[in-house]
Design an enzyme around this catalytic site. Structure first.
Site, short mmCIF file in Angstrom:
data_model
loop_
_atom_site.label_atom_id
_atom_site.label_comp_id
_atom_site.label_asym_id
_atom_site.label_seq_id
_atom_site.Cartn_x
_atom_site.Cartn_y
_atom_site.Cartn_z
N GLY A 1 -7.59 5.66 -79.76
CA GLY A 1 -7.12 4.22 -79.99
C GLY A 1 -6.37 4.20 -81.30
O GLY A 1 -5.94 3.21 -81.91
N LEU B 1 -3.08 10.07 -64.51
CA LEU B 1 -1.35 9.88 -63.88
C LEU B 1 -1.41 8.32 -63.62
O LEU B 1 -2.11 8.03 -62.73
CB LEU B 1 -1.01 10.75 -62.72
CG LEU B 1 0.61 10.75 -62.25
CD1 LEU B 1 1.27 11.24 -63.46
CD2 LEU B 1 0.19 11.79 -61.28
N ASN C 1 5.65 6.42 -72.73
CA ASN C 1 4.66 7.03 -72.97
C ASN C 1 5.23 7.83 -74.37
O ASN C 1 6.44 8.05 -74.65
CB ASN C 1 4.47 8.29 -72.17
CG ASN C 1 3.22 9.23 -72.31
OD1 ASN C 1 2.34 8.69 -73.01
ND2 ASN C 1 3.44 10.47 -72.08
N HIS D 1 4.30 11.93 -76.21
CA HIS D 1 3.65 12.87 -76.27
C HIS D 1 3.85 13.70 -77.44
O HIS D 1 4.83 13.52 -77.99
CB HIS D 1 4.34 13.68 -75.00
CG HIS D 1 3.72 14.84 -74.69
ND1 HIS D 1 2.27 15.03 -74.07
CD2 HIS D 1 3.84 16.22 -75.11
CE1 HIS D 1 1.92 16.43 -73.97
NE2 HIS D 1 2.72 16.97 -74.48
N GLU E 1 4.33 10.20 -85.06
CA GLU E 1 4.10 9.12 -83.89
C GLU E 1 4.11 7.76 -84.49
O GLU E 1 4.55 6.81 -83.77
CB GLU E 1 2.94 9.52 -83.29
CG GLU E 1 3.02 10.97 -82.42
CD GLU E 1 1.59 11.14 -81.65
OE1 GLU E 1 1.19 10.22 -80.93
OE2 GLU E 1 1.21 12.25 -81.59
C1 GRF Z 1 -1.34 10.99 -79.18
O1 GRF Z 1 -1.37 11.89 -80.00
C2 GRF Z 1 -0.26 10.54 -78.14
O2 GRF Z 1 0.91 11.38 -78.61
C3 GRF Z 1 -0.84 11.20 -77.13
O3 GRF Z 1 -2.20 11.01 -76.91
C4 GRF Z 1 -2.74 10.74 -78.52
C5 GRF Z 1 -3.42 9.40 -78.42
O4 GRF Z 1 -4.11 9.50 -79.55
N1 GRF Z 1 -0.29 10.70 -75.87
P1 GRF Z 1 -5.09 8.11 -79.90
O5 GRF Z 1 -6.14 7.98 -78.72
O6 GRF Z 1 -4.12 6.66 -79.91
O7 GRF Z 1 -6.02 8.23 -81.17
#
Ligand code: GRF
Length: 216
Positions: free
Chosen positions: A30, A103, A116, A118, A188
């Site tokens: 989260g 998915l 999304n 990634h 991110e």
């Molecule tokens: C993040 O690294 C994102 O890029 C990937 O999943 C991870 C989520 O982390 N899709 P969190 O659950 O928000 O801590």
């Protein structure tokens, strides 16, 4: 539910400038959810999280509830009718995947409105089973010198769909999956809200596999 397109091919489908109503889907820690809420609170992202769906009981559920967000835990694949109803009830504009491990078939009316992030430079190190530390282990095993993150619009497969934005960081001597993951996550935190702002404001248009800036 809003249906009018404000601009031909534009990613902004809403007729007026109300904050975008988001559904955030997660399966893990989260941190991404918390970062988006932080950006909303700081007026850096014109949006409101109206619904959180978790695919399992996980720390992200506790985080969502601590933030006072309307949260549902729906284990496994979400039945299409259930999802359509939840989205309609909350008048959701955009679906934001935030570490959602399943998915998600694109619900009707949400083409190019499911996003999304990634933790690699797609199309490298994506696809089924590529999540968590596996992504960074694969990057290290391949000997890449840079990594990063990718924000993309979703289609009906894992980690494909038009790329909105990528951010790059170095892979350093002695990196472990954990140190690389931490460096990528710092990217991110800035990349996801930046990409969502571009999408929400209709500054970009989807042109086949390409997401292009709309010239003013
Ligand atoms: C993040 O690294 C994102 O890029 C990937 O999943 C991870 C989520 O982390 N899709 P969190 O659950 O928000 O801590």
């Amino acid at each position: 539910m809003t249906a009018h397109r404000a601009h031909k091919n534009s990613t902004d489908h809403t007729p007026c400038a109300r904050p975008k109503r988001l559904a955030v889907l997660l399966s893990g820690g989260g941190r991404t959810l918390a970062n988006l809420q932080h950006c909303i609170d700081a007026h850096e992202l014109d949006a409101s999280i109206k619904l959180v769906i978790a695919s399992r009981q996980c720390p992200g559920v506790q985080r969502a509830r601590m933030l006072g967000l309307h949260t549902r835990v729906l284990p496994g694949d979400i039945p299409r009718d259930t999802l359509v109803q939840l989205l309609a009830e909350q008048e959701i504009d955009w679906i934001i995947l935030a570490g959602y491990a399943r998915l998600l078939p694109i619900p009707p009316g949400y083409e190019n409105r499911v996003v999304n992030i990634h933790p690699s430079l797609l199309p490298n190190f994506g696809g089924p089973g590529m999540h968590g530390m596996r992504v960074h282990e694969a990057a290290l095993a391949a000997g890449v010198k840079v990594s990063g993150c990718t924000v993309h619009l979703c289609d009906n497969e894992y980690d494909t769909g038009p790329i909105v934005l990528q951010r790059v960081c170095p892979v350093l001597e002695g990196d472990t999956a954990e140190t690389l993951a931490q460096r990528v996550f710092e990217l991110e935190k800035e990349a996801y809200p930046a990409a969502l702002s571009m999408l929400f404001s209709g500054q970009v248009a989807v042109d086949g596999p390409n997401v292009r800036m709309i010239k003013g």
